[in-house]
Every structure is written in C-alpha cells, then in structure tokens.
Design a protein around this motif. Structure first.
Motif, short mmCIF file in Angstrom:
data_model
loop_
_atom_site.label_atom_id
_atom_site.label_comp_id
_atom_site.label_asym_id
_atom_site.label_seq_id
_atom_site.Cartn_x
_atom_site.Cartn_y
_atom_site.Cartn_z
N VAL A 1 -1.17 -3.68 -10.36
CA VAL A 1 -1.03 -2.31 -9.87
C VAL A 1 -2.40 -1.66 -9.90
O VAL A 1 -3.06 -1.62 -10.95
N ILE A 2 -2.83 -1.15 -8.77
CA ILE A 2 -4.09 -0.42 -8.65
C ILE A 2 -3.73 1.04 -8.37
O ILE A 2 -3.12 1.34 -7.34
N GLN A 3 -4.10 1.92 -9.30
CA GLN A 3 -3.80 3.33 -9.09
C GLN A 3 -4.93 3.94 -8.29
O GLN A 3 -5.96 4.36 -8.84
N ALA A 4 -4.74 4.01 -6.98
CA ALA A 4 -5.75 4.52 -6.06
C ALA A 4 -5.11 4.77 -4.71
O ALA A 4 -4.02 4.29 -4.42
N ILE B 1 0.85 -1.18 0.00
CA ILE B 1 0.00 0.00 0.00
C ILE B 1 0.90 1.24 0.00
O ILE B 1 1.76 1.38 0.86
N GLY B 2 0.67 2.14 -0.96
CA GLY B 2 1.53 3.31 -1.09
C GLY B 2 2.91 2.89 -1.56
O GLY B 2 3.94 3.32 -1.05
N ALA B 3 2.94 2.03 -2.56
CA ALA B 3 4.17 1.38 -3.01
C ALA B 3 5.23 2.36 -3.48
O ALA B 3 6.42 2.12 -3.30
N GLN B 4 4.85 3.43 -4.10
CA GLN B 4 5.74 4.44 -4.67
C GLN B 4 6.67 3.82 -5.69
O GLN B 4 6.24 3.08 -6.58
N ASP B 5 7.95 4.05 -5.62
CA ASP B 5 8.91 3.62 -6.63
C ASP B 5 9.13 2.11 -6.58
O ASP B 5 9.16 1.52 -5.50
N PRO B 6 9.28 1.46 -7.74
CA PRO B 6 9.50 0.01 -7.74
C PRO B 6 10.86 -0.42 -7.21
O PRO B 6 11.06 -1.60 -6.91
N ARG C 1 12.73 -12.70 -5.36
CA ARG C 1 12.76 -14.09 -4.91
C ARG C 1 11.51 -14.87 -5.33
O ARG C 1 11.18 -15.88 -4.74
N GLY C 2 10.82 -14.34 -6.35
CA GLY C 2 9.70 -15.08 -6.93
C GLY C 2 8.33 -14.77 -6.36
O GLY C 2 7.35 -15.38 -6.78
N TRP C 3 8.25 -13.87 -5.43
CA TRP C 3 6.95 -13.49 -4.90
C TRP C 3 6.29 -12.52 -5.89
O TRP C 3 6.94 -11.85 -6.67
N HIS C 4 4.96 -12.46 -5.83
CA HIS C 4 4.19 -11.50 -6.63
C HIS C 4 3.09 -10.93 -5.76
O HIS C 4 2.75 -11.49 -4.73
N GLY C 5 2.52 -9.82 -6.21
CA GLY C 5 1.48 -9.25 -5.40
C GLY C 5 0.77 -8.08 -6.03
O GLY C 5 0.75 -7.91 -7.24
N VAL C 6 0.21 -7.27 -5.14
CA VAL C 6 -0.60 -6.12 -5.52
C VAL C 6 0.05 -4.87 -4.96
O VAL C 6 0.44 -4.84 -3.79
N HIS C 7 0.17 -3.86 -5.81
CA HIS C 7 0.66 -2.54 -5.40
C HIS C 7 -0.50 -1.57 -5.51
O HIS C 7 -1.16 -1.51 -6.55
N VAL C 8 -0.75 -0.81 -4.46
CA VAL C 8 -1.76 0.24 -4.51
C VAL C 8 -0.99 1.56 -4.39
O VAL C 8 -0.32 1.81 -3.39
N GLU C 9 -1.05 2.34 -5.46
CA GLU C 9 -0.26 3.58 -5.55
C GLU C 9 -1.08 4.65 -6.26
O GLU C 9 -1.46 4.47 -7.40
N PRO C 10 -1.36 5.78 -5.59
CA PRO C 10 -2.22 6.80 -6.19
C PRO C 10 -1.56 7.67 -7.26
O PRO C 10 -2.26 8.23 -8.09
N THR C 11 -0.24 7.81 -7.27
CA THR C 11 0.38 8.71 -8.23
C THR C 11 0.59 8.01 -9.58
O THR C 11 1.09 6.89 -9.64
#
Length: 125
Positions: free
Chosen positions: A73-76, A30-35, A47-57
């Motif tokens: 990626v959810i832009q919110a 949440i609020g991932a900002q820069d990758p 290391r092979g994990w995946h997921g969801v990034h919630v980033e409003p910008t």
C-alpha cells in the motif's frame, strides 16, 4: 468458475473474463479506496493475486494494510510529477479529490471537506 463482484459496475467480472486464466497474477489499484466496498481488486485477491494499492487517504490506506495481507500500500496520489499535493478528503465516501473546484461543489452540497497535503507520485515512481 463463479465470481462475486465487489466493484461498482462489475469491472472486476469483466477483467476476470479477460485475465482470469492467469495464475498468481499481479494488480495495481490506483485510488483503491476501501478494501471491500466498490473494490475492483478484491475478487482477484481472493483468488491468490497480489499487488499494489495507491490510495491517498489515510483511513483507506490503513484499512488496505490491515485487510490485504501480501499487498503493498502506497499512501499517495498519482499525477504527472512527484510533488506534494493539496488533497480534499471527504470522510466515509469515495469522492475525495485533488480538484479544489470539485471539492467546493461537494462542500456546497453539504459534505464535510478536510484539506490535507499528500505526496503525489508518477506511475513510473
């Protein structure tokens, strides 16, 4: 196994110590900002994990889409209700905010503030 920390305060290393034994794990950032810069999730992604990034910008959401294959990626923004939210972007630095008072303090310190409207979702969404 050694781990390179990308996070501001070694949060990724501390989390890895607790859950690093999990193979092919999932994360929500949440609020991932820069990758890469100050990223809590990059060490896991490597290391092979995946997921969801919630980033409003928009800028950071685009970078995440480009640099994190396999992730969503959810832009919110995230809040207590699903709505539209005034959001104060401060380009190039991770201090954007939805709080107008904080944005004004940043403006007084010389930061360029860009007010935009972003979707706001709940964690349940």
């Amino acid at each position: 196994m050694s781990i390179t920390s990308y996070a501001q305060n070694f949060e990724d290393v501390m989390l890895w110590r607790a859950v690093g034994h999990v193979e092919h794990g999932r994360y929500i950032d949440i609020g991932a900002q820069d990758p890469i810069i100050d990223s809590v999730s990059l060490a896991f992604h490597e290391r092979g994990w995946h997921g969801v990034h919630v980033e409003p910008t928009f800028h950071y959401a685009q970078l995440l889409r480009e640099q994190r294959p396999g992730d969503t990626v959810i832009q919110a923004a995230v809040g207590d209700s699903s709505t539209l939210l005034p959001f104060f972007e401060i380009p190039g630095i991770g201090i954007s905010t939805a709080d107008a008072k904080i944005a004004e303090q940043h403006r007084q310190r010389g930061f360029d503030i860009r007010e935009v409207t972003v979707p706001c979702i709940t964690l349940a969404d």
